[in-house]
Scaffold this motif. Structure first.
Motif, PDB file in Angstrom:
ATOM      1  N   ASP A 160       0.538  -1.245  -0.278  1.00 49.82           N
ATOM      2  CA  ASP A 160       0.110   0.081   0.112  1.00 49.82           C
ATOM      3  C   ASP A 160       0.956   1.365  -0.008  1.00 49.82           C
ATOM      4  OD1 ASP A 160      -2.287  -1.549   0.023  1.00 49.82           O
ATOM      5  OD2 ASP A 160      -2.238  -1.566   2.237  1.00 49.82           O
ATOM      6  N   GLY A 161       2.157   1.089  -0.180  1.00 49.54           N
ATOM      7  CA  GLY A 161       3.176   2.322  -0.151  1.00 49.54           C
ATOM      8  C   GLY A 161       3.176   2.712   1.241  1.00 49.54           C
ATOM      9  N   LEU A 162       3.509   4.013   1.318  1.00 54.67           N
ATOM     10  CA  LEU A 162       3.910   4.670   2.665  1.00 54.67           C
ATOM     11  C   LEU A 162       3.442   5.929   2.853  1.00 54.67           C
ATOM     12  CD1 LEU A 162       6.006   3.472   4.820  1.00 54.67           C
ATOM     13  CD2 LEU A 162       7.790   4.704   3.629  1.00 54.67           C
ATOM     14  N   TYR A 163       3.016   6.441   4.157  1.00 51.85           N
ATOM     15  CA  TYR A 163       2.792   7.768   4.386  1.00 51.85           C
ATOM     16  C   TYR A 163       4.083   8.134   5.338  1.00 51.85           C
ATOM     17  CZ  TYR A 163      -2.106   7.519   2.914  1.00 51.85           C
ATOM     18  OH  TYR A 163      -3.339   7.269   2.150  1.00 51.85           O
ATOM     19  N   PRO A 164       5.102   8.767   4.723  1.00 54.57           N
ATOM     20  CA  PRO A 164       6.408   8.872   5.498  1.00 54.57           C
ATOM     21  C   PRO A 164       6.274   9.592   6.654  1.00 54.57           C
ATOM     22  CG  PRO A 164       6.279  10.110   3.443  1.00 54.57           C
ATOM     23  CD  PRO A 164       5.266   9.350   3.467  1.00 54.57           C
ATOM     24  N   GLU A 165       5.329  10.752   6.633  1.00 53.42           N
ATOM     25  CA  GLU A 165       5.493  11.548   8.002  1.00 53.42           C
ATOM     26  C   GLU A 165       4.772  11.021   9.135  1.00 53.42           C
ATOM     27  OE1 GLU A 165       4.879  12.757   4.915  1.00 53.42           O
ATOM     28  OE2 GLU A 165       6.505  13.906   4.502  1.00 53.42           O
ATOM     29  N   ALA A 166       3.672  10.218   8.770  1.00 49.72           N
ATOM     30  CA  ALA A 166       2.763   9.624   9.909  1.00 49.72           C
ATOM     31  C   ALA A 166       3.728   8.606  10.433  1.00 49.72           C
ATOM     32  CB  ALA A 166       1.475   9.063   9.015  1.00 49.72           C
TER      33      ALA A 166
ATOM     34  N   LEU B 156      11.781  10.167   5.291  1.00 52.55           N
ATOM     35  CA  LEU B 156      11.812   9.674   6.688  1.00 52.55           C
ATOM     36  C   LEU B 156      12.735  10.524   7.694  1.00 52.55           C
ATOM     37  CD1 LEU B 156      11.547   6.059   5.973  1.00 52.55           C
ATOM     38  CD2 LEU B 156       9.774   7.685   6.997  1.00 52.55           C
ATOM     39  N   ASP B 157      13.759  11.089   6.732  1.00 48.30           N
ATOM     40  CA  ASP B 157      14.741  11.861   7.508  1.00 48.30           C
ATOM     41  C   ASP B 157      15.607  10.803   8.678  1.00 48.30           C
ATOM     42  OD1 ASP B 157      14.093  14.125   6.264  1.00 48.30           O
ATOM     43  OD2 ASP B 157      12.613  14.851   7.433  1.00 48.30           O
ATOM     44  N   CYS B 158      15.814   9.677   8.284  1.00 41.61           N
ATOM     45  CA  CYS B 158      16.435   8.838   9.215  1.00 41.61           C
ATOM     46  C   CYS B 158      17.338   8.064   8.387  1.00 41.61           C
ATOM     47  CB  CYS B 158      15.519   8.275  10.239  1.00 41.61           C
ATOM     48  SG  CYS B 158      14.659   7.006   9.533  1.00 41.61           S
ATOM     49  N   PRO B 159      18.200   7.170   9.073  1.00 39.92           N
ATOM     50  CA  PRO B 159      18.983   5.989   8.132  1.00 39.92           C
ATOM     51  C   PRO B 159      18.030   5.135   7.758  1.00 39.92           C
ATOM     52  CG  PRO B 159      20.190   6.834  10.344  1.00 39.92           C
ATOM     53  CD  PRO B 159      18.837   7.595  10.524  1.00 39.92           C
TER      54      PRO B 159
ATOM     55  N   SER C  17       9.303  -1.735  -3.954  1.00 41.03           N
ATOM     56  CA  SER C  17       9.326  -0.638  -3.132  1.00 41.03           C
ATOM     57  C   SER C  17       9.008   0.489  -4.243  1.00 41.03           C
ATOM     58  CB  SER C  17      10.567  -0.541  -2.361  1.00 41.03           C
ATOM     59  OG  SER C  17      10.696  -1.544  -1.528  1.00 41.03           O
ATOM     60  N   ALA C  18       9.252   0.297  -5.440  1.00 40.87           N
ATOM     61  CA  ALA C  18       9.211   1.242  -6.520  1.00 40.87           C
ATOM     62  C   ALA C  18       7.601   1.586  -6.643  1.00 40.87           C
ATOM     63  CB  ALA C  18      10.134   0.933  -7.669  1.00 40.87           C
ATOM     64  N   ARG C  19       6.707   0.589  -6.427  1.00 44.42           N
ATOM     65  CA  ARG C  19       5.659   0.809  -6.999  1.00 44.42           C
ATOM     66  C   ARG C  19       4.502   0.572  -5.543  1.00 44.42           C
ATOM     67  NH1 ARG C  19       6.961  -4.250  -9.504  1.00 44.42           N
ATOM     68  NH2 ARG C  19       5.649  -5.882  -8.720  1.00 44.42           N
ATOM     69  N   LYS C  20       3.207   1.001  -5.885  1.00 45.26           N
ATOM     70  CA  LYS C  20       2.354   0.446  -4.858  1.00 45.26           C
ATOM     71  C   LYS C  20       1.023   0.071  -5.769  1.00 45.26           C
ATOM     72  CE  LYS C  20       0.056   5.180  -4.706  1.00 45.26           C
ATOM     73  NZ  LYS C  20      -0.415   6.182  -3.739  1.00 45.26           N
ATOM     74  N   THR C  21       0.324  -0.727  -5.062  1.00 46.60           N
ATOM     75  CA  THR C  21      -0.702  -1.273  -5.770  1.00 46.60           C
ATOM     76  C   THR C  21      -2.126  -0.899  -5.532  1.00 46.60           C
ATOM     77  OG1 THR C  21      -0.645  -3.234  -4.079  1.00 46.60           O
ATOM     78  CG2 THR C  21       0.678  -3.635  -6.167  1.00 46.60           C
ATOM     79  N   THR C  22      -2.472   0.049  -4.796  1.00 49.81           N
ATOM     80  CA  THR C  22      -3.763   0.758  -4.295  1.00 49.81           C
ATOM     81  C   THR C  22      -3.622   2.363  -4.750  1.00 49.81           C
ATOM     82  OG1 THR C  22      -2.765   1.745  -2.301  1.00 49.81           O
ATOM     83  CG2 THR C  22      -3.525  -0.568  -2.090  1.00 49.81           C
ATOM     84  N   ASN C  23      -4.758   2.735  -4.783  1.00 49.30           N
ATOM     85  CA  ASN C  23      -4.966   4.112  -5.259  1.00 49.30           C
ATOM     86  C   ASN C  23      -4.996   4.952  -4.225  1.00 49.30           C
ATOM     87  OD1 ASN C  23      -5.394   3.514  -7.996  1.00 49.30           O
ATOM     88  ND2 ASN C  23      -7.564   2.785  -7.569  1.00 49.30           N
ATOM     89  N   SER C  24      -4.479   4.732  -2.906  1.00 52.21           N
ATOM     90  CA  SER C  24      -4.339   5.663  -1.973  1.00 52.21           C
ATOM     91  C   SER C  24      -3.358   6.700  -2.223  1.00 52.21           C
ATOM     92  CB  SER C  24      -3.817   4.888  -0.516  1.00 52.21           C
ATOM     93  OG  SER C  24      -2.545   4.542  -0.720  1.00 52.21           O
ATOM     94  N   ARG C  25      -3.320   7.717  -1.161  1.00 56.16           N
ATOM     95  CA  ARG C  25      -2.533   8.830  -1.416  1.00 56.16           C
ATOM     96  C   ARG C  25      -1.064   8.496  -0.781  1.00 56.16           C
ATOM     97  NH1 ARG C  25      -6.222  14.210   0.180  1.00 56.16           N
ATOM     98  NH2 ARG C  25      -7.608  13.938  -1.410  1.00 56.16           N
ATOM     99  N   ALA C  26      -1.032   7.194  -0.403  1.00 54.07           N
ATOM    100  CA  ALA C  26       0.347   7.030   0.230  1.00 54.07           C
ATOM    101  C   ALA C  26       1.396   7.029  -1.045  1.00 54.07           C
ATOM    102  CB  ALA C  26       0.452   5.727   0.551  1.00 54.07           C
ATOM    103  N   LEU C  27       2.598   6.947  -0.674  1.00 49.92           N
ATOM    104  CA  LEU C  27       3.656   7.464  -1.601  1.00 49.92           C
ATOM    105  C   LEU C  27       4.246   5.793  -1.883  1.00 49.92           C
ATOM    106  CD1 LEU C  27       5.631  10.628  -0.540  1.00 49.92           C
ATOM    107  CD2 LEU C  27       4.097  10.481  -2.246  1.00 49.92           C
ATOM    108  N   PRO C  28       5.063   5.526  -2.989  1.00 51.43           N
ATOM    109  CA  PRO C  28       5.627   4.303  -3.044  1.00 51.43           C
ATOM    110  C   PRO C  28       6.591   4.401  -2.111  1.00 51.43           C
ATOM    111  CG  PRO C  28       5.467   5.338  -5.349  1.00 51.43           C
ATOM    112  CD  PRO C  28       4.783   6.272  -4.355  1.00 51.43           C
ATOM    113  N   VAL C  29       7.165   3.193  -1.790  1.00 48.66           N
ATOM    114  CA  VAL C  29       8.375   3.269  -0.455  1.00 48.66           C
ATOM    115  C   VAL C  29       9.351   3.648  -0.918  1.00 48.66           C
ATOM    116  CG1 VAL C  29       9.491   1.547   0.866  1.00 48.66           C
ATOM    117  CG2 VAL C  29       7.060   1.060   0.535  1.00 48.66           C
ATOM    118  N   LEU C  30       9.851   3.690  -2.313  1.00 45.52           N
ATOM    119  CA  LEU C  30      11.165   3.999  -2.695  1.00 45.52           C
ATOM    120  C   LEU C  30      11.117   5.376  -2.776  1.00 45.52           C
ATOM    121  CD1 LEU C  30      13.637   2.574  -3.194  1.00 45.52           C
ATOM    122  CD2 LEU C  30      13.358   2.745  -5.557  1.00 45.52           C
TER     123      LEU C  30
END
Length: 343
Positions: A153-159, A211-214, A192-205
């Motif tokens: 489903d991708g990633l909401y990085p800030e959350a 994320l501002d972290c290692p 990680s380069a893609r997501k399979t839903t239509n949510s507003r989440a970003l692809p992981v990559l």
């Protein structure tokens, strides 16, 4: 019964379901527990579960686990449960404590706290909608670990960042994130380069850059286990850079390098850091099996890749060649008695 059999029985009770096709299941221990009817295959054929006899045996030696009254045969919840269980089997094969139910203190051994342990607490769920499968703790780092599959489903990085950086989850450690989910590093990055839903989440990559972290990418394989052991060594980047450059070593002037002369040690697979360094020119040292994956990501950029064998990196860090020390010894109860499976 052996310590290993009891530990596997405990892990099944803790996770509720273990994936029956996991490459990290010890087939000998599993066969013994199935034969003695302490474990059984679920009806859907996807998982292994604890029998009532198995639960009673664990209770008799002081390990009490709630019975899972809802047996899930299909669905996303079962899939995530099995993914987390597979991840725990991966860590369980080494020296990681996978039975954490709370954040370990800084003096604890390498530990993994599964997200389900926090979600099971009544009226207390600090995770909210966070998608990581658990937290991996070393003495100085708390890594949120994500299991990435072809359908994600991708990633909401800030959350996500706002959750896994909370002090109640880090215990005062530095925050980091790790991504896995397949035995192939290339496939993990592809997923990680893609997501399979239509949510507003970003692809992981894309999301990891916010994320501002290692960040770490590692495969679920013996190579991945060795990679994680290498990066768990404190100051591993500096030590490896010193071994490569010897007398020519000088500390880096920028935090995206690990030594002067634009040297970066990329064994942790921190892709955003490598991309930043590649904007200015960089020599990246990787484990030989990581090179192809990174080559695709940095294609056309100012980066020269240098392969290291895993053995060479381990020797630089003075790590033993044996990854796991397997011990088969009888389980002894607190009363000093041997334990036998019920017949």
């Amino acid at each position: 019964m052996t310590d290993a059999e009891i530990s596997l029985l405990r892990l099944c009770a803790w996770c509720k379901d273990l994936p029956n096709d996991s490459a990290f299941l010890n087939t000998k221990d599993l066969g013994s527990l199935l034969l003695t009817k302490l474990l059984y295959y679920s009806r859907n054929g996807q998982s292994i579960r604890l029998t009532d006899n198995g639960r009673e045996l664990l209770q008799s030696i002081g390990y009490v686990y709630e019975k899972d009254n809802t047996v899930r045969s299909v669905g996303t919840r079962l899939t995530k449960r099995l993914n987390t269980s597979n991840l725990m089997l991966f860590f369980f094969g080494g020296k990681t404590d996978v039975f954490c139910s709370s954040v370990p203190d800084r003096n604890s051994p390498l530990s993994f706290l599964p997200s389900f342990a926090l979600r099971r607490e009544k009226n207390k769920n600090p995770l909210g909608t966070a998608r990581f499968n658990g937290m991996l703790y070393t003495k100085n780092t708390a890594r949120a670990v994500y299991y990435i599959t072809e359908e994600n489903d991708g990633l909401y990085p800030e959350a996500e960042r706002n959750t896994f950086t909370m002090n109640i989850l880090t215990g005062g450690r530095k925050s980091a994130a790790a991504f896995t989910g397949d035995k192939s590093l290339e496939r993990i990055i592809e997923y990680s380069a893609r997501k399979t839903t239509n949510s507003r989440a970003l692809p992981v990559l894309t999301g990891i850059r916010r994320l501002d972290c290692p960040v770490t990418f590692f495969p679920l394989s013996q190579a991945g286990a060795r990679q994680m052991r290498i990066i768990s060594v404190r100051d591993h980047r500096r030590i490896i850079a010193e071994n490569i450059l010897k007398a020519k070593y000088k500390p880096p002037e920028k935090n995206y390098y690990d030594a002067a002369e634009k040297i970066l040690i990329g064994i942790d697979m921190d892709i955003p850091r490598m991309e930043t360094a590649a904007e200015y020119g960089v020599h990246i040292f990787l484990l030989d099996w990581q090179v192809n994956a990174v080559k695709e990501i940095l294609r056309g950029k100012r980066a020269v890749l240098h392969p290291l064998t895993t053995e060479t990196a381990e020797e630089m860090l003075r790590l033993p060649s044996e990854l796991y020390v397997k011990e088969t010894k009888p389980y002894i109860t607190e009363k000093g008695e041997f334990l036998s499976a019920p017949i």
